[in-house]
Design a protein around this motif. Structure first.
Motif, PDB file in Angstrom:
ATOM      1  N   SER A   1     -10.361  -4.572   1.226  1.00  0.00           N
ATOM      2  CA  SER A   1      -9.397  -4.727   0.597  1.00  0.00           C
ATOM      3  C   SER A   1      -9.470  -4.527  -0.797  1.00  0.00           C
ATOM      4  O   SER A   1     -10.492  -5.710  -1.271  1.00  0.00           O
TER       5      SER A   1
ATOM      6  N   ALA B   1      -4.955  -3.696   4.731  1.00  0.00           N
ATOM      7  CA  ALA B   1      -3.620  -3.562   3.885  1.00  0.00           C
ATOM      8  C   ALA B   1      -2.652  -4.401   4.210  1.00  0.00           C
ATOM      9  O   ALA B   1      -1.818  -4.684   2.630  1.00  0.00           O
TER      10      ALA B   1
ATOM     11  N   THR C   1      -1.447  -7.199   1.129  1.00  0.00           N
ATOM     12  CA  THR C   1      -0.036  -7.132   0.424  1.00  0.00           C
ATOM     13  C   THR C   1       0.597  -8.497   0.768  1.00  0.00           C
ATOM     14  O   THR C   1       0.607  -8.816   0.000  1.00  0.00           O
TER      15      THR C   1
ATOM     16  N   VAL D   1      -2.458  -2.895  -4.888  1.00  0.00           N
ATOM     17  CA  VAL D   1      -3.257  -3.001  -3.477  1.00  0.00           C
ATOM     18  C   VAL D   1      -3.960  -2.449  -2.964  1.00  0.00           C
ATOM     19  O   VAL D   1      -3.269  -0.419  -3.043  1.00  0.00           O
TER      20      VAL D   1
ATOM     21  N   CYS E   1      -6.230  -0.519   0.655  1.00  0.00           N
ATOM     22  CA  CYS E   1      -7.848  -0.843   1.932  1.00  0.00           C
ATOM     23  C   CYS E   1      -7.759   0.781   1.620  1.00  0.00           C
ATOM     24  O   CYS E   1      -7.629   1.781   2.552  1.00  0.00           O
TER      25      CYS E   1
ATOM     26  N   ALA F   1      -2.092   1.105  -7.992  1.00  0.00           N
ATOM     27  CA  ALA F   1      -0.859   1.372  -8.020  1.00  0.00           C
ATOM     28  C   ALA F   1      -0.803  -0.104  -8.784  1.00  0.00           C
ATOM     29  O   ALA F   1       0.769  -0.722  -9.103  1.00  0.00           O
TER      30      ALA F   1
ATOM     31  N   THR G   1       1.384  -1.246  -2.736  1.00  0.00           N
ATOM     32  CA  THR G   1       0.279  -0.934  -1.892  1.00  0.00           C
ATOM     33  C   THR G   1       0.242   0.681  -2.080  1.00  0.00           C
ATOM     34  O   THR G   1       0.879   1.460  -2.405  1.00  0.00           O
TER      35      THR G   1
END
Length: 428
Positions: free
Chosen positions: A288, A347, A351, A383, A385, A403, A417
């Motif tokens: 991430s 993720a 977050t 974020v 991932c 993002a 995210t």
């Protein structure tokens, strides 16, 4: 040494020289190694011209010792003749050592000498040492014997006047070494120890009338101990310099990968870390990335000045470090932009970490930060991932940046995210 002197019998009994080759070989090898170390030391630090006479002193001391060893094994003459040649070499070695130690003290007082002068100095020292060595070898068997043939006792000149002269010279050298160098490091302490050991060995020889007495062995043993002390000091100095060099290298490397203001990792280190970490991601080891930006940071600089703006950035860097693990990478990649690389983090967890950072910064006040925040500060975070190791570094970072862009568009002070679906602004 004091315990050794106390336990040695104070008598004039006869002893053969069976242990003499062992002591001479060991001392000669040590002196030769010390001379080589000093030559290498001079090559590294050309301003230390005093190392040249000291290198010659220990190198030619080893040659005198090896010459005495050769006489011991090859001379088939009577015992007193053997003692005579060894004694001749012993006294010439002391005379040469005193001269070279005095030359070293003289050069220690001088400032840095020029390269040409250093070459002339080395050639002069080498010529003088070779001449003294040649004279010593010639004198073996060609001058009045220093040892009585019947009793193996020292003859007056050698046992009285000459030893007293050498004692005076070594006493002066010890005094000058202590006064001039102040024994400020291990090197000069060891050199003073060598001078003192030579002085003590000569004083001990005055107590014993015979060449084959225990005093001869005792004097050689003290010289051997002093040579060991010098080797320990030189090796200690080498390891100390290696440690300092290693620390300097590590500090230089840290400065090359760290942001000078926040001490976070810099942009280059972050992208290198992202590239190497990305190669090992899979379904079991997701990776991430969080991009962070301070909201309306320009107004802080415009209102309170750039120094206050720097305080805000430094404080925020500390907050971000406190919110992540020691294995995570926190970097400053721009003026007020930060990135957090989270290995083995999905993720949802990423977050949650980003949201924790946001709330911590949002809740900080000028009082709680000690004035580092002049007003309420907020941040926006993006974020992303992935478990795809084939993803390019630029693409991975671009998704996290998208993002962050969405968080800015949604009113700032929030966490977004990346989902892979473009916003309307991104389509435009």
């Amino acid at each position: 040494m004091m315990i050794f002197l106390w336990r040695v019998p104070h008598n004039n009994d006869h002893y053969d020289l069976s242990l003499y080759p062992v002591i001479v070989t060991f001392t000669g090898v040590l002196h030769l190694q010390i001379g080589c170390f000093m030559v290498m030391n001079y090559w590294c630090y050309r301003n230390k011209s005093y190392l040249l006479p000291l290198a010659c002193a220990f190198t030619f001391s080893s040659l005198f010792l090896f010459m005495a060893l050769d006489i011991y094994y090859t001379n088939d003459a009577v015992r007193t003749t053997l003692y005579h040649d060894i004694a001749i070499l012993y006294f010439f070695r002391h005379i040469l050592l005193t001269f070279l130690f005095m030359a070293a003290l003289y050069l220690y007082r001088k400032e840095e000498i020029k390269k040409q002068a250093a070459r002339r100095l080395f050639c002069g020292l080498l010529t003088g040492c070779i001449s003294v060595f040649a004279v010593a070898v010639f004198c073996c068997g060609n001058i009045p014997l220093p040892i009585n043939n019947q009793t193996s006792e020292w003859v007056f000149i050698w046992h009285g006047a000459l030893i007293f002269l050498l004692i005076v010279l070594w006493t002066g050298i010890v005094f000058c070494l202590i006064k001039q160098t102040r024994l400020k490091n291990q090197f000069w302490f060891s050199m003073s120890l060598v001078a003192l050991a030579n002085l003590v060995s000569l004083v001990i020889m005055l107590r014993y009338a015979r060449m084959d007495s225990v005093g001869w062995y005792l004097a050689r043993g003290i010289e051997c101990l002093s040579a060991m002390a010098v080797m320990i000091a030189l090796m200690s100095d080498i390891f100390r310099r290696y440690k300092a060099s290693r620390q300097a290298y590590e500090l230089s490397y840290e400065n090359s990968v760290r942001d000078p203001m926040t001490r976070l990792y810099n942009r280059g280190y972050f992208y290198n870390g992202l590239g190497s970490t990305l190669k090992g991601v899979d379904d079991a080891h997701p990776l991430s990335l969080i991009f962070c930006d301070i909201d309306h940071f320009k107004s802080v600089n415009d209102t309170w000045g750039h120094i206050q703006g720097d305080r805000v950035i430094i404080k925020l860097a500390g907050m971000m470090l406190s919110a992540v693990r020691s294995t995570d990478i926190v970097a400053r990649i721009g003026g007020e932009e930060f990135a957090v690389l989270l290995p083995d983090t999905d993720a949802q967890t990423a977050t949650e970490i980003a949201e924790r950072m946001r709330r911590q910064v949002e809740g900080a006040t000028p009082d709680s930060t000690g004035g580092d925040f002049p007003r309420a500060i907020t941040i926006s975070l993006g974020v992303f991932c992935s478990t795809d190791s084939s993803l390019a570094v630029e693409t991975f970072a671009d998704f996290a940046d998208r993002a962050l862009y969405r968080a800015k568009n949604q009113g700032r002070n929030c966490v977004v995210t990346f989902s892979g679906v473009p916003d309307e602004e991104e389509v435009k």
